[in-house]
Design a protein around this motif. Sequence first.
Motif, PDB file in Angstrom:
ATOM      1  N   VAL A 373       0.854  -1.188   0.000  1.00 18.28           N
ATOM      2  CA  VAL A 373       0.000   0.000   0.000  1.00 18.28           C
ATOM      3  C   VAL A 373       0.890   1.238   0.000  1.00 18.28           C
ATOM      4  CG1 VAL A 373      -1.809   1.275   1.181  1.00 18.28           C
ATOM      5  CG2 VAL A 373      -1.797  -1.226   1.273  1.00 18.28           C
ATOM      6  N   ASP A 405      -6.831   2.196   2.163  1.00 20.88           N
ATOM      7  CA  ASP A 405      -6.522   2.550   0.781  1.00 20.88           C
ATOM      8  C   ASP A 405      -5.994   3.976   0.750  1.00 20.88           C
ATOM      9  OD1 ASP A 405      -8.839   4.220   0.965  1.00 20.88           O
ATOM     10  OD2 ASP A 405     -10.094   2.508   0.420  1.00 20.88           O
ATOM     11  N   THR A 406      -5.863   4.529  -0.443  1.00 21.79           N
ATOM     12  CA  THR A 406      -5.247   5.853  -0.596  1.00 21.79           C
ATOM     13  C   THR A 406      -6.212   7.006  -0.351  1.00 21.79           C
ATOM     14  OG1 THR A 406      -5.701   5.796  -2.973  1.00 21.79           O
ATOM     15  CG2 THR A 406      -3.553   4.973  -2.233  1.00 21.79           C
TER      16      THR A 406
END
Length: 427
Positions: A373, A405-406
């Motif tokens: 990630v 997540d981003t």
Amino acid sequence: MGDSKMTDASTIDAVQPKARRLSFKELPGFDISAEALLKIIEMPCMVIRRSPAMKVLEMITLRLRGDCLSALGIDLNSAQITSKGTVSGGNGDMDVSVPATQLFSLIRNMRGEDEINVRFHAAKNHLVIRTDKNSYNIPVCLDHIPEIQAETLEHNYSVYFPTQMLSQIIKRVSHAAAQNDVRFYMNGVYLGIDNGQFIAVATDGHRMAVSSHDIDFSDDVGDEIQSPTAPTSISNTNAGVILPNGVFPVLHKILSGSQGQFKIDYSNRNLTFTLGSHTVISNLVDGRYPDWKRVASTVAKNTELFKVDPSELTTALKRATPLLKEGSPNNTSVCVMSFKDNALQLKSPGSNAISCKEVMDIAKEAGEPETIVDIGMNADYLLESLASLGACSEEGEAAQIALRDTTTGILISVNKNNYDIIMPVRV
């Protein structure tokens, strides 16, 4: 006969003795050492700000009743502070308001003087301060001071704290509070009671800090409490207020050198903090605080969990941050954090003119194996979070980082009661 009466009256007036001029020692005032006076006026002076539009707000008010001297300082945007002390030679009652900066600067530079004579010369509207060899006259302000009368406040309920605990709670979260944000309700710290816990929350929209502590509900408050204590009548209360940023420096100063317990009285528009000789009546920020519980519940579902050494991560960030800023076109400290199963890599974004990379060992505790990630993060925010979390954790205790997540915020924690949430940065 008429002339005779006039002559007799004027003769009587002429022979009446003139009012005796009071000597300096007879004027209302007090004697005190410079160190003791500085201790009384220091906290009220801290809250006073320059106010060209309302000069009265630049004043500190000294009140003498017997041998008890109190000092009052007011900032309409944050709080009013009253500090009390004992003088060695009180002479009558006195109420005077003088420029705070002038008085504080003078007394601070008189440290070492064992006795200062302070008198109010009403005829000249001056506060006279003398030592053995020196004399100073400070003009007195005659305007009305917009003071909140403590006795008129109706307290809804009170909460007691161990002094050091309250200091740690406020210091723990205040780094995340917004500063001069147009969303005025974020320029402070939320203090609430929720499901039997005392909650402190601060956010600027990009990050959030939370600290929670179980409340001991009891109608008998002892002298040595170990946790927040409140009466049983509010055990089902869920409520909160927003404390403005301006009051924090004074609270830190008062609490840092104090022992024992500290009381907070909740009113509709104010919080009253009482500790020993200091009373702080804080204003409250109007508005509805952001739904912090919704944000917390979202990041609580993060699936990728890692344990890191906070000391090692802090050292790496301190090395990298100056280079990140120098190489950034916007002078920001954005870095890319690349999480692998057993390693964390800190590196500069591709747009930076200076390339840097730090690698450290971490332990993956949950999540999909072999998953990498990459997430953009503000290094300054990370450093501030690690510092504040480290202050409330055991030495050598690992920090947990949870991410998904981003686009979802990352959760950084050292225990269930203290955690920070930082939103990712697009890189």
